[in-house]
Design an enzyme around this catalytic site. Structure first.
Site, PDB file in Angstrom:
ATOM      1  CD  GLU A  21      -2.525   1.153   2.751  1.00 46.63           C
ATOM      2  OE1 GLU A  21      -3.390   0.270   2.879  1.00 46.63           O
ATOM      3  OE2 GLU A  21      -2.297   2.004   3.633  1.00 46.63           O
ATOM      4  CE1 TYR A 182     -10.073  -1.360  10.970  1.00 50.36           C
ATOM      5  CE2 TYR A 182     -12.113  -2.236  10.064  1.00 50.36           C
ATOM      6  CZ  TYR A 182     -11.134  -1.263  10.098  1.00 50.36           C
ATOM      7  OH  TYR A 182     -11.214  -0.194   9.229  1.00 50.36           O
TER       8      TYR A 182
HETATM    9  P1  FAD Z   1     -17.121   0.583   8.444  1.00 47.22           P
HETATM   10  O1  FAD Z   1     -17.119  -0.777   7.882  1.00 47.22           O
HETATM   11  O2  FAD Z   1     -18.169   1.528   7.979  1.00 47.22           O
HETATM   12  O3  FAD Z   1     -17.201   0.442  10.041  1.00 47.22           O
HETATM   13  C1  FAD Z   1     -16.978   1.557  10.892  1.00 47.22           C
HETATM   14  C2  FAD Z   1     -17.508   1.239  12.280  1.00 47.22           C
HETATM   15  O4  FAD Z   1     -18.938   1.255  12.279  1.00 47.22           O
HETATM   16  C3  FAD Z   1     -17.135  -0.150  12.803  1.00 47.22           C
HETATM   17  O5  FAD Z   1     -16.987  -0.049  14.191  1.00 47.22           O
HETATM   18  C4  FAD Z   1     -18.334  -1.015  12.447  1.00 47.22           C
HETATM   19  O6  FAD Z   1     -18.463  -2.130  13.297  1.00 47.22           O
HETATM   20  C5  FAD Z   1     -19.476  -0.037  12.591  1.00 47.22           C
HETATM   21  N1  FAD Z   1     -20.558  -0.200  11.614  1.00 47.22           N
HETATM   22  C6  FAD Z   1     -20.450  -0.571  10.331  1.00 47.22           C
HETATM   23  N2  FAD Z   1     -21.665  -0.515   9.718  1.00 47.22           N
HETATM   24  C7  FAD Z   1     -22.548  -0.057  10.656  1.00 47.22           C
HETATM   25  C8  FAD Z   1     -23.933   0.231  10.659  1.00 47.22           C
HETATM   26  N3  FAD Z   1     -24.670   0.064   9.558  1.00 47.22           N
HETATM   27  N4  FAD Z   1     -24.507   0.676  11.807  1.00 47.22           N
HETATM   28  C9  FAD Z   1     -23.766   0.856  12.936  1.00 47.22           C
HETATM   29  N5  FAD Z   1     -22.441   0.584  12.999  1.00 47.22           N
HETATM   30  C10 FAD Z   1     -21.843   0.133  11.869  1.00 47.22           C
HETATM   31  N6  FAD Z   1      -8.781   5.338   5.904  1.00 47.22           N
HETATM   32  C11 FAD Z   1      -8.675   6.370   5.033  1.00 47.22           C
HETATM   33  O7  FAD Z   1      -9.063   7.507   5.356  1.00 47.22           O
HETATM   34  N7  FAD Z   1      -8.160   6.177   3.786  1.00 47.22           N
HETATM   35  C12 FAD Z   1      -7.743   4.968   3.356  1.00 47.22           C
HETATM   36  O8  FAD Z   1      -7.288   4.855   2.218  1.00 47.22           O
HETATM   37  C13 FAD Z   1      -7.841   3.854   4.243  1.00 47.22           C
HETATM   38  N8  FAD Z   1      -7.466   2.603   3.881  1.00 47.22           N
HETATM   39  C14 FAD Z   1      -7.612   1.547   4.751  1.00 47.22           C
HETATM   40  C15 FAD Z   1      -7.244   0.252   4.338  1.00 47.22           C
HETATM   41  C16 FAD Z   1      -7.361  -0.835   5.212  1.00 47.22           C
HETATM   42  C17 FAD Z   1      -6.965  -2.219   4.746  1.00 47.22           C
HETATM   43  C18 FAD Z   1      -7.843  -0.628   6.528  1.00 47.22           C
HETATM   44  C19 FAD Z   1      -7.948  -1.787   7.484  1.00 47.22           C
HETATM   45  C20 FAD Z   1      -8.213   0.650   6.941  1.00 47.22           C
HETATM   46  C21 FAD Z   1      -8.122   1.746   6.063  1.00 47.22           C
HETATM   47  N9  FAD Z   1      -8.480   3.036   6.431  1.00 47.22           N
HETATM   48  C22 FAD Z   1      -8.368   4.085   5.548  1.00 47.22           C
HETATM   49  C23 FAD Z   1      -8.976   3.301   7.777  1.00 47.22           C
HETATM   50  C24 FAD Z   1     -10.521   3.193   7.858  1.00 47.22           C
HETATM   51  O9  FAD Z   1     -11.097   4.196   7.060  1.00 47.22           O
HETATM   52  C25 FAD Z   1     -10.921   3.362   9.310  1.00 47.22           C
HETATM   53  O10 FAD Z   1     -10.520   2.267  10.067  1.00 47.22           O
HETATM   54  C26 FAD Z   1     -12.383   3.710   9.551  1.00 47.22           C
HETATM   55  O11 FAD Z   1     -12.507   4.172  10.895  1.00 47.22           O
HETATM   56  C27 FAD Z   1     -13.351   2.540   9.375  1.00 47.22           C
HETATM   57  O12 FAD Z   1     -13.460   2.188   8.079  1.00 47.22           O
HETATM   58  P2  FAD Z   1     -14.322   0.884   7.654  1.00 47.22           P
HETATM   59  O13 FAD Z   1     -14.420   0.871   6.199  1.00 47.22           O
HETATM   60  O14 FAD Z   1     -13.816  -0.304   8.347  1.00 47.22           O
HETATM   61  O15 FAD Z   1     -15.740   1.330   8.279  1.00 47.22           O
END
Ligand code: FAD
Length: 320
Positions: A21, A182
């Site tokens: 990445e 995670y």
């Molecule tokens: P989600 O899947 O939306 O989850 C966020 C939180 O909400 C979790 O606690 C989940 O359990 C909860 N949740 C999910 N859906 C719901 C719902 N419908 N109702 C209530 N709760 C819910 N960040 C950046 O800014 N740019 C990047 O390029 C980037 N790349 C990443 C790449 C990887 C491989 C990883 C692991 C992380 C990356 N991140 C990046 C960080 C990421 O954006 C953060 O960890 C963010 O806080 C959560 O993203 P997510 O897509 O997991 O969120």
């Protein structure tokens, strides 16, 4: 260049895929830093290169009259351009990240149309963190709130359903969608069970594979995979690895990414006289982690470079 989807590549490969990445350069920098990161890793035949996306940040300027003025800055623009440049200069498939934060659904659709024109087939779809200085994530008005909403939007586009209903030539896209997982649960999640519940929703909405947050104890990954499978999450789960490079990362990484560091690793780092020695400990730890993960049969090994690839090169030399 007709690139394979990440899932097709996994299915057709008889060995674990190597990927890494990159962050887009800071505004004002050119392609040189990106080249310096990629060039040392090309010989290891990366299956794909991920390019992160960064939300704009809010900064406050003090005016002559003492009042503060809010200003938004995007420090690392250019994810789409950098992705295209890498794809066409190196011939290596890229996986641009698409985030909810800072984008309306229409802006997201337009970015997806650009990526589709560029022949980019793979995406990693995440919500994004709250901008620096903010505690909670706030979506844009008419933006996506969770990664699952963004996955749904892309799945709809893959079916030819655009936001505007009466579009005449509604060609469907064909994106392969990765999402984040995670092993030690997401920081905002009340427990692992709840996090897995929402991870499953991302897969049901169309996610094709998962890339994990970094972890330093492989058992966390093994348990995560077991728990995912028990919940019926059956897509490939690619482990994400971050080799330690500096002593202060034993504080910063757990704080930022909410991950544990094994006592044995911390002990080794604390024994080091300087960051050169720490870097070596990081390389050796990552080699051991990678060897064990390969033995387990992981679909790939994904490395978080944070702009440095000399250590990843050393690891790759030992495991690939
Ligand atoms: P989600 O899947 O939306 O989850 C966020 C939180 O909400 C979790 O606690 C989940 O359990 C909860 N949740 C999910 N859906 C719901 C719902 N419908 N109702 C209530 N709760 C819910 N960040 C950046 O800014 N740019 C990047 O390029 C980037 N790349 C990443 C790449 C990887 C491989 C990883 C692991 C992380 C990356 N991140 C990046 C960080 C990421 O954006 C953060 O960890 C963010 O806080 C959560 O993203 P997510 O897509 O997991 O969120």
């Amino acid at each position: 260049m007709n690139e394979p989807k990440v899932t097709e590549h996994i299915a057709s490969s008889n060995k674990a895929l190597f990927s890494f990445e990159l962050l887009p350069p800071l505004k004002g920098e050119d392609f040189t830093a990106i080249q310096q990161t990629i060039d040392p890793l090309v010989e290891f035949d990366p299956a794909f290169i991920n390019i992160t996306y960064h939300q704009q940040e809010v900064v406050y300027d003090t005016l002559d009259n003492g009042l503060m003025k809010k200003r938004t800055v995007r420090k690392r623009p250019g994810t789409v351009g950098i992705s295209a440049a890498i794809k066409y200069r190196y011939g290596i498939p890229v996986v641009p990240h698409i985030i909810c934060g800072g984008f309306t659904r229409e802006e997201t659709e337009n970015a997806l149309i650009d990526l589709n024109f560029l022949g980019i087939k793979n995406l990693l779809v995440v919500r994004g963190d709250p901008p620096v200085g903010m505690k909670t994530f706030v979506p844009e008005p008419d933006g996506n709130s969770y990664a699952v909403d963004l996955v749904k939007q892309i799945t709809e586009l893959n079916r030819g359903h655009y936001l505007e209903k009466d579009i005449k030539n509604n060609r469907s896209t064909n994106f392969c969608i990765g999402v984040a997982g995670y092993p030690e649960k997401h920081s905002e999640s009340p427990n692992l069970e709840s996090d897995l519940h929402f991870l499953k929703k991302k897969v049901k909405a169309g996610a094709d594979y998962i890339v994990t947050q970094m972890f330093f104890d492989n058992q966390k990954y093994f348990d995560f995979v077991k728990n995912c499978r028990a919940k019926g999450i059956d897509v490939p789960i690619i482990p994400g690895l971050k080799p330690i490079t500096t002593r202060n990362q034993i504080v910063v990484l757990p704080q930022t990414f909410h991950v544990d560091m094994p006592e044995a690793l911390v002990k080794e780092i604390l024994k080091c006289k300087d960051n050169r020695a720490v870097r070596q400990v990081g390389v050796e730890w990552a080699i051991q982690q990678s060897k064990e993960l390969l033995k387990f049969g992981v679909p790939g090994l994904h490395f978080y470079t944070m702009g440095k690839s000399d250590n990843i090169r050393e690891i790759a030399k030992n495991i690939l």
